[in-house]
Design an enzyme around this catalytic site. Structure first.
Site, PDB file in Angstrom:
ATOM      1  N   HIS A 140       0.857  -1.187   0.000  1.00 20.27           N
ATOM      2  CA  HIS A 140       0.000   0.000   0.000  1.00 20.27           C
ATOM      3  C   HIS A 140       0.892   1.235   0.000  1.00 20.27           C
ATOM      4  O   HIS A 140       1.690   1.439   0.916  1.00 20.27           O
ATOM      5  CB  HIS A 140      -0.888  -0.002   1.245  1.00 20.27           C
ATOM      6  CG  HIS A 140      -1.792   1.179   1.342  1.00 20.27           C
ATOM      7  ND1 HIS A 140      -2.791   1.423   0.418  1.00 20.27           N
ATOM      8  CD2 HIS A 140      -1.835   2.208   2.223  1.00 20.27           C
ATOM      9  CE1 HIS A 140      -3.415   2.545   0.755  1.00 20.27           C
ATOM     10  NE2 HIS A 140      -2.855   3.040   1.839  1.00 20.27           N
ATOM     11  N   GLY A 155       2.714   4.915   4.219  1.00 22.12           N
ATOM     12  CA  GLY A 155       2.141   5.544   5.408  1.00 22.12           C
ATOM     13  C   GLY A 155       0.700   5.116   5.580  1.00 22.12           C
ATOM     14  O   GLY A 155       0.118   4.460   4.715  1.00 22.12           O
ATOM     15  N   GLU A 156       0.121   5.501   6.703  1.00 21.33           N
ATOM     16  CA  GLU A 156      -1.251   5.116   6.986  1.00 21.33           C
ATOM     17  C   GLU A 156      -2.219   5.750   5.994  1.00 21.33           C
ATOM     18  O   GLU A 156      -1.944   6.799   5.413  1.00 21.33           O
ATOM     19  CB  GLU A 156      -1.628   5.518   8.420  1.00 21.33           C
ATOM     20  CG  GLU A 156      -0.860   4.767   9.491  1.00 21.33           C
ATOM     21  CD  GLU A 156      -1.307   5.171  10.888  1.00 21.33           C
ATOM     22  OE1 GLU A 156      -2.236   5.999  11.003  1.00 21.33           O
ATOM     23  OE2 GLU A 156      -0.729   4.657  11.856  1.00 21.33           O
ATOM     24  N   SER A 157      -3.368   5.117   5.837  1.00 22.48           N
ATOM     25  CA  SER A 157      -4.388   5.624   4.928  1.00 22.48           C
ATOM     26  C   SER A 157      -4.841   7.021   5.348  1.00 22.48           C
ATOM     27  O   SER A 157      -5.107   7.273   6.520  1.00 22.48           O
ATOM     28  CB  SER A 157      -5.580   4.663   4.916  1.00 22.48           C
ATOM     29  OG  SER A 157      -6.548   5.095   4.001  1.00 22.48           O
ATOM     30  N   GLY A 158      -4.889   7.937   4.375  1.00 18.24           N
ATOM     31  CA  GLY A 158      -5.342   9.292   4.639  1.00 18.24           C
ATOM     32  C   GLY A 158      -4.285  10.255   5.112  1.00 18.24           C
ATOM     33  O   GLY A 158      -4.582  11.416   5.407  1.00 18.24           O
ATOM     34  N   ILE A 159      -3.028   9.830   5.170  1.00 19.11           N
ATOM     35  CA  ILE A 159      -1.971  10.695   5.709  1.00 19.11           C
ATOM     36  C   ILE A 159      -1.475  11.710   4.685  1.00 19.11           C
ATOM     37  O   ILE A 159      -0.820  12.690   5.037  1.00 19.11           O
ATOM     38  CB  ILE A 159      -0.802   9.838   6.250  1.00 19.11           C
ATOM     39  CG1 ILE A 159       0.028  10.660   7.238  1.00 19.11           C
ATOM     40  CG2 ILE A 159       0.058   9.308   5.100  1.00 19.11           C
ATOM     41  CD1 ILE A 159       1.004   9.830   8.043  1.00 19.11           C
ATOM     42  N   GLY A 160      -1.765  11.481   3.379  1.00 17.55           N
ATOM     43  CA  GLY A 160      -1.373  12.472   2.374  1.00 17.55           C
ATOM     44  C   GLY A 160      -0.446  11.958   1.286  1.00 17.55           C
ATOM     45  O   GLY A 160       0.198  12.752   0.600  1.00 17.55           O
ATOM     46  N   LYS A 161      -0.400  10.638   1.090  1.00 17.55           N
ATOM     47  CA  LYS A 161       0.499  10.073   0.071  1.00 17.55           C
ATOM     48  C   LYS A 161       0.098  10.511  -1.340  1.00 17.55           C
ATOM     49  O   LYS A 161       0.937  10.946  -2.134  1.00 17.55           O
ATOM     50  CB  LYS A 161       0.482   8.531   0.166  1.00 17.55           C
ATOM     51  CG  LYS A 161       0.922   7.979   1.491  1.00 17.55           C
ATOM     52  CD  LYS A 161       0.961   6.467   1.474  1.00 17.55           C
ATOM     53  CE  LYS A 161      -0.418   5.846   1.297  1.00 17.55           C
ATOM     54  NZ  LYS A 161      -1.329   6.147   2.432  1.00 17.55           N
ATOM     55  N   SER A 162      -1.191  10.388  -1.642  1.00 17.41           N
ATOM     56  CA  SER A 162      -1.661  10.737  -2.991  1.00 17.41           C
ATOM     57  C   SER A 162      -1.521  12.222  -3.264  1.00 17.41           C
ATOM     58  O   SER A 162      -1.193  12.647  -4.377  1.00 17.41           O
ATOM     59  CB  SER A 162      -3.118  10.302  -3.161  1.00 17.41           C
ATOM     60  OG  SER A 162      -3.244   8.896  -3.044  1.00 17.41           O
ATOM     61  N   ASP A 179      -2.040   3.971  -4.539  1.00 17.90           N
ATOM     62  CA  ASP A 179      -2.822   3.097  -3.660  1.00 17.90           C
ATOM     63  C   ASP A 179      -2.171   1.721  -3.481  1.00 17.90           C
ATOM     64  O   ASP A 179      -1.781   1.363  -2.381  1.00 17.90           O
ATOM     65  CB  ASP A 179      -4.257   2.941  -4.156  1.00 17.90           C
ATOM     66  CG  ASP A 179      -5.123   2.218  -3.136  1.00 17.90           C
ATOM     67  OD1 ASP A 179      -5.116   2.639  -1.954  1.00 17.90           O
ATOM     68  OD2 ASP A 179      -5.788   1.230  -3.494  1.00 17.90           O
ATOM     69  N   ARG A 245      18.199  13.637  12.490  1.00 16.19           N
ATOM     70  CA  ARG A 245      18.446  15.003  12.026  1.00 16.19           C
ATOM     71  C   ARG A 245      19.732  15.123  11.211  1.00 16.19           C
ATOM     72  O   ARG A 245      19.980  16.165  10.598  1.00 16.19           O
ATOM     73  CB  ARG A 245      18.484  15.957  13.217  1.00 16.19           C
ATOM     74  CG  ARG A 245      17.179  15.990  14.006  1.00 16.19           C
ATOM     75  CD  ARG A 245      17.238  16.949  15.182  1.00 16.19           C
ATOM     76  NE  ARG A 245      17.441  18.329  14.725  1.00 16.19           N
ATOM     77  CZ  ARG A 245      17.546  19.366  15.559  1.00 16.19           C
ATOM     78  NH1 ARG A 245      17.486  19.173  16.874  1.00 16.19           N
ATOM     79  NH2 ARG A 245      17.727  20.583  15.092  1.00 16.19           N
TER      80      ARG A 245
END
Length: 311
Positions: A140, A155-162, A179, A245
């Site tokens: 995913h 990353g988790e669904s809805g975090i802003g990948k797309s 996706d 860092r």
């Protein structure tokens, strides 16, 4: 688990002619990503014969067969085609004799043909088989070609990948998959990613829906296949959490037993993900070229300390 390649798919991909139309190619499977040229077998030597490979008939094999007696030749055909060969391919436009075809059909061995030179065709066939038979998995995430570097954003669904991928596309980079990314291991160090056929060139944006990147932004903004060079893992920023860092020590994500450099990127309002992803890709390329900014900083600090101690 043993991976197999559909012979019909390979035939269509390489535009091969089918001489044995009575044999259904979709019932035949190839399991070995290599080929064999059966010059020794057609001469009667079958020790160490790799019968489970696709067999190629080129100039050498064809010239030899033309020089021997027809009765002996037919006996060689009987022996050769009695093995469970996945397919025989005639190169250079050569065509099989009627007896060869008759024997092949009787034994259920597909016979195919191509106009291409043997060596050149062999290289492409091996490459095609290696890709089709490679171990694979699905992840995913989003895969984007950024300055030639394959950037896998997870990353988790809805975090802003797309959303990050869309901004990268608007900045001139190319989408490979959104996706779900299909990943194949073509050798010990190489992972290739592509999109499933159902979601190819499509991006889902929450609140808007599905958009077609190829139609909206043009064919220059999409790519069918890309090597995976770097993973960016997006995660919610947590107060008090420790984040790298300096980047002196690379972290890795294991995909199909191949370690891929992975950066964990904390998300906060106001951070420009596209610019950060671009920078990560360029920095990764620079490291591959032999320059590491973190190591250069460490060298300068050590040199500065040494100079002060010397004073």
């Amino acid at each position: 688990m043993e991976f197999g390649a559909d012979l019909e798919k390979i035939t269509k991909k390489l535009k091969l002619k089918n001489f044995t139309t009575s044999i259904e190619l979709n019932t035949k499977t190839v399991y070995i990503p290599d080929v064999n040229r059966p010059a020794l077998q057609l001469n009667g030597f079958y020790e160490h014969f790799e019968a489970n490979r696709i067999q190629l008939i080129g100039m050498v094999e064809h010239s030899y067969l033309e020089q021997i007696d027809e009765k002996i030749r037919n006996e060689r055909y009987d022996k050769f085609l009695s093995y469970p060969i996945p397919a025989v391919i005639f190169c250079r436009g050569f065509e099989p004799e009627p007896y060869f075809l008759e024997t092949a059909e009787k034994n259920g061995v597909p016979v195919l043909g191509t106009e291409r030179d043997t060596s050149e065709f062999m290289a492409e066939l091996i490459n095609t088989l290696s890709l089709e038979l490679a171990p694979s998995t699905g992840l995913h995430g989003v895969l984007v070609d950024v300055y030639g570097e394959g950037l896998l954003i997870t990353g988790e669904s809805g975090i802003g990948k797309s959303e990050a991928a869309l901004e990268l596309i608007r900045r001139g980079h190319r989408l490979v998959a959104d996706d779900t990314v299909e990943i194949k291991k073509t050798n010990q160090n190489t992972l290739l990613g592509c999109a499933p056929a159902t979601t190819k060139y499509l991006i889902e944006l929450r609140g808007i829906g599905i958009i077609d990147v190829k139609s909206l932004y043009g064919v220059e903004c999409v790519k069918e296949l890309q090597r995976i060079d770097l993973v960016i893992k997006l995660e919610d920023w947590k107060r008090g959490a420790e984040y790298d860092r300096l980047g002196l020590q690379d972290e890795y994500m294991n995909i199909l037993d191949v370690p891929v450099v992975c950066h964990s990127l904390p998300i906060r309002p106001g951070r420009n993900l596209a610019v950060i992803c671009e920078t990560a890709a360029v920095n990764h390329r620079q490291k591959k070229m032999g320059y590491n900014a973190a190591e250069e900083l460490y060298r300068r600090v050590q040199e500065n300390i040494k100079n002060h101690v010397g004073e």
